[in-house]
Design a protein around this motif. Structure first.
Motif, PDB file in Angstrom:
ATOM      1  N   LEU A  94       1.075  -1.308  -0.104  1.00 11.53           N
ATOM      2  CA  LEU A  94      -0.207   0.295  -0.179  1.00 11.53           C
ATOM      3  C   LEU A  94       1.090   1.345   0.349  1.00 11.53           C
ATOM      4  O   LEU A  94       0.239   2.376  -0.371  1.00 11.53           O
ATOM      5  CB  LEU A  94      -1.363  -0.080   1.288  1.00 11.53           C
ATOM      6  N   SER A 136      -6.664  -7.520  -3.399  1.00 13.27           N
ATOM      7  CA  SER A 136      -7.027  -6.317  -2.231  1.00 13.27           C
ATOM      8  C   SER A 136      -6.077  -5.087  -2.062  1.00 13.27           C
ATOM      9  O   SER A 136      -6.128  -4.510  -2.376  1.00 13.27           O
ATOM     10  CB  SER A 136      -6.930  -7.216  -0.935  1.00 13.27           C
ATOM     11  N   ARG A 153      -7.382  -1.176  -3.984  1.00 15.07           N
ATOM     12  CA  ARG A 153      -7.273  -0.231  -2.484  1.00 15.07           C
ATOM     13  C   ARG A 153      -6.702   0.586  -3.653  1.00 15.07           C
ATOM     14  O   ARG A 153      -7.053   1.918  -3.672  1.00 15.07           O
ATOM     15  CB  ARG A 153      -6.118  -0.368  -1.791  1.00 15.07           C
ATOM     16  N   GLU A 181      -9.067   1.570  -5.916  1.00 10.57           N
ATOM     17  CA  GLU A 181      -9.739   2.974  -6.395  1.00 10.57           C
ATOM     18  C   GLU A 181      -9.168   4.580  -5.333  1.00 10.57           C
ATOM     19  O   GLU A 181     -10.105   5.123  -5.993  1.00 10.57           O
ATOM     20  CB  GLU A 181     -10.514   2.202  -4.910  1.00 10.57           C
ATOM     21  N   ARG A 182      -8.421   4.509  -5.254  1.00 10.43           N
ATOM     22  CA  ARG A 182      -7.530   5.890  -5.070  1.00 10.43           C
ATOM     23  C   ARG A 182      -7.060   6.697  -5.907  1.00 10.43           C
ATOM     24  O   ARG A 182      -7.834   7.890  -6.458  1.00 10.43           O
ATOM     25  CB  ARG A 182      -6.516   5.214  -4.476  1.00 10.43           C
TER      26      ARG A 182
END
Length: 167
Positions: free
Chosen positions: A31, A60, A64, A67-68
């Motif tokens: 991330l 996953s 994320r 999405e960002r």
């Protein structure tokens, strides 16, 4: 760059991440790396993350990121090229491919580009909730369709409130 082994070896050396399963540490590291990646290296990094042995965790982390980035680029001119770049990297990973298609559909609705009612009504609950609530979606046709035929009461109510009184 997070290489195929770099994400596994030396997990215990990450500051503040010495406890917990290795996949949790890799997820956190992915991330951080994805958040700071430049456009030129983005596809390569996403591909590297997706090569992780824990496919669920890797997808996953990539979701994320999608999405960002999609939210950042949604109505701007760089979105189509970004989506086209991400599509082959995501490949046949069903969830990620669907989510990217739905972000592209959301962009079409938001910008008044062509879309169909069938696409809107066949889209996931996530898409319908997002479209009903997103300020960038102002299409009376889309809001009306979701207000009348949205899959859930939550979607129908949200779209109905955004649509305003029907004359």
């Amino acid at each position: 760059m997070i290489g195929s082994q770099e994400g596994r070896e030396g997990d215990e050396g990450d500051e503040g991440e010495s406890e917990g399963p290795p996949e949790h540490r890799r997820y956190a590291r992915y991330l951080r790396a994805l958040e700071g990646v430049g456009e030129a290296e983005e596809a390569e990094l996403v591909a590297a993350v997706l090569r992780d042995e824990d496919a669920v965790m890797a997808e996953s982390a990539v979701n994320r990121h999608l999405e960002r980035r999609a939210a950042e680029l949604l109505t701007g001119p760089r979105f189509p090229a970004w989506a086209a770049m991400m599509a082959p990297v995501i490949g046949d990973r069903a969830f990620l491919a669907r989510r990217l298609r739905e972000w592209t559909l959301l962009r079409s609705v938001a910008l008044g580009e062509p879309w169909t009612g069938e696409e809107l009504l066949a889209a996931s609950d996530w898409f319908q909730r997002t479209a009903a609530a997103a300020e960038v979606v102002t299409s009376p046709a889309a809001l009306g369709l979701l207000a009348e035929h949205g899959r859930t009461r939550r979607v129908r109510n949200a779209a109905g409130r955004r649509q305003g009184p029907v004359p």
